[in-house]
Design a protein around this motif. Structure first.
Motif, mmCIF file in Angstrom:
data_model
loop_
_atom_site.group_PDB
_atom_site.id
_atom_site.type_symbol
_atom_site.label_atom_id
_atom_site.label_comp_id
_atom_site.label_asym_id
_atom_site.label_seq_id
_atom_site.Cartn_x
_atom_site.Cartn_y
_atom_site.Cartn_z
ATOM 1 N N ASP A 14 0.832 -1.211 0.000
ATOM 2 C CA ASP A 14 0.000 0.000 0.000
ATOM 3 C C ASP A 14 0.861 1.253 0.000
ATOM 4 O O ASP A 14 0.638 2.180 -0.780
ATOM 5 N N GLU A 18 1.145 3.955 -3.094
ATOM 6 C CA GLU A 18 0.784 5.358 -2.870
ATOM 7 C C GLU A 18 1.952 6.284 -3.213
ATOM 8 O O GLU A 18 1.759 7.335 -3.831
ATOM 9 N N LYS A 22 1.893 9.027 -6.305
ATOM 10 C CA LYS A 22 2.180 10.441 -6.056
ATOM 11 C C LYS A 22 3.244 10.935 -7.033
ATOM 12 O O LYS A 22 3.103 12.019 -7.613
#
Length: 136
Positions: A14, A18, A22
């Protein structure tokens, strides 16, 4: 694999996804800004040419250069805006199966076990290296 190990893998995945998303959003934003600038320049050259302010010998090289760069940036943006989560979603969907690897392994014949071992070894090494790289 224990539930704790599975949860740790899920949390690491996770965080990694992420972080990567980004970075991709930042890249896309930058590329879109560059694309807008190039499209403005191309429009300016086209207006000058249609207004007879520049000749064909000036227009064609600039038009070609800008069109090539625009095409390249659009392809780059398309590549990064595609859904990069597909592999991650597959991992999330099947992560629970890691808890029962023994029974799955026992159902394989010798050749399948050999190739499964090779794939798993490579995958585990890759995941460990990604985790180490992410932490530093």
């Amino acid at each position: 694999m224990s539930d704790t190990e599975i949860n740790r893998i899920k949390e690491t995945a996770d965080e990694s996804v992420e972080h990567k998303l980004k970075e991709q959003r930042e890249i896309i934003s930058s590329e879109k800004s560059e694309l807008a600038t190039l499209e403005e320049k191309l429009h300016s050259v086209e207006e000058k040419w249609s207004g007879n302010q520049i000749g064909r010998d000036t227009y064609e090289p600039w038009s070609s250069t800008y069109n090539t760069e625009i095409f390249t940036i659009k392809a780059y943006i398309e590549r990064y805006t595609r859904d990069q989560n597909q592999g991650y979603e597959i991992l999330k969907k099947h992560l629970y199966r890691f808890g029962d690897l023994k029974s799955a392994y026992n159902q394989l014949d010798t050749i399948e076990k050999y190739f499964s071992y090779q794939r798993c070894s490579t995958a585990i090494y890759t995941m460990k290296m990604a985790s180490v790289e992410y932490l530093y």
